[in-house]
Design an enzyme around this catalytic site. Structure first.
Site, mmCIF file in Angstrom:
data_model
loop_
_atom_site.group_PDB
_atom_site.id
_atom_site.type_symbol
_atom_site.label_atom_id
_atom_site.label_comp_id
_atom_site.label_asym_id
_atom_site.label_seq_id
_atom_site.Cartn_x
_atom_site.Cartn_y
_atom_site.Cartn_z
ATOM 1 N N ARG A 127 35.252 26.733 -4.866
ATOM 2 C CA ARG A 127 33.979 26.029 -5.081
ATOM 3 C C ARG A 127 33.797 24.935 -4.039
ATOM 4 O O ARG A 127 32.730 24.787 -3.446
ATOM 5 C CB ARG A 127 33.945 25.439 -6.489
ATOM 6 C CG ARG A 127 32.725 24.563 -6.756
ATOM 7 C CD ARG A 127 33.161 23.107 -6.793
ATOM 8 N NE ARG A 127 32.015 22.252 -7.051
ATOM 9 C CZ ARG A 127 31.721 21.192 -6.320
ATOM 10 N NH1 ARG A 127 32.459 20.838 -5.302
ATOM 11 N NH2 ARG A 127 30.674 20.463 -6.598
ATOM 12 N N HIS A 145 31.011 22.435 0.297
ATOM 13 C CA HIS A 145 31.151 21.480 1.392
ATOM 14 C C HIS A 145 31.227 22.119 2.775
ATOM 15 O O HIS A 145 31.026 21.444 3.777
ATOM 16 C CB HIS A 145 32.382 20.600 1.158
ATOM 17 C CG HIS A 145 32.282 19.797 -0.097
ATOM 18 N ND1 HIS A 145 31.350 18.793 -0.271
ATOM 19 C CD2 HIS A 145 32.968 19.882 -1.267
ATOM 20 C CE1 HIS A 145 31.470 18.284 -1.479
ATOM 21 N NE2 HIS A 145 32.447 18.923 -2.117
#
Length: 112
Positions: free
Chosen positions: A77, A82
């Site tokens: 995730r 990011h």
């Protein structure tokens, strides 16, 4: 509102998202996956949701069910969120087609 939600609630959300991924990826080739922006975005969104709900499970639940790769789910995730434009789609595809069915099988068979 989170006070009314417990491990069973979050587990249900996780299993539901895992099932969605499993059903929509089981016959999808890598080429189909990378050429379908809607499918790619949808699957990655579900991974993010799964991770967010994993973080809300109690530590004791995760410890009791330590065969589930909790940290790897959260790590994927974090990469998706990011480093979205630098994500290795082959790794994502493998996670969606190999790891998700495995985790789905473990969590959907829990008797709580």
């Amino acid at each position: 509102m989170d006070n009314d939600k417990d491990d069973l609630y979050y587990l249900g959300k996780i299993v539901s998202d895992l099932k969605f991924i499993y059903e929509h990826m089981e016959s999808t080739t890598y080429e189909e996956f990378i050429s379908d922006d809607i499918k790619m975005d949808s699957m990655m969104f579900r991974i993010v949701q799964i991770s967010e709900n994993c973080k809300k499970l109690s530590g004791s639940f995760k410890k009791e069910h330590n065969s589930v790769p909790w940290q790897q789910i959260i790590g994927l995730r974090n990469k998706l969120v990011h480093e979205y434009n630098m994500v290795d789609l082959n790794v994502v595809y493998i996670s969606l087609t190999r790891d998700v069915p495995h985790v789905y099988q473990i969590l959907s068979n829990l008797e709580i």
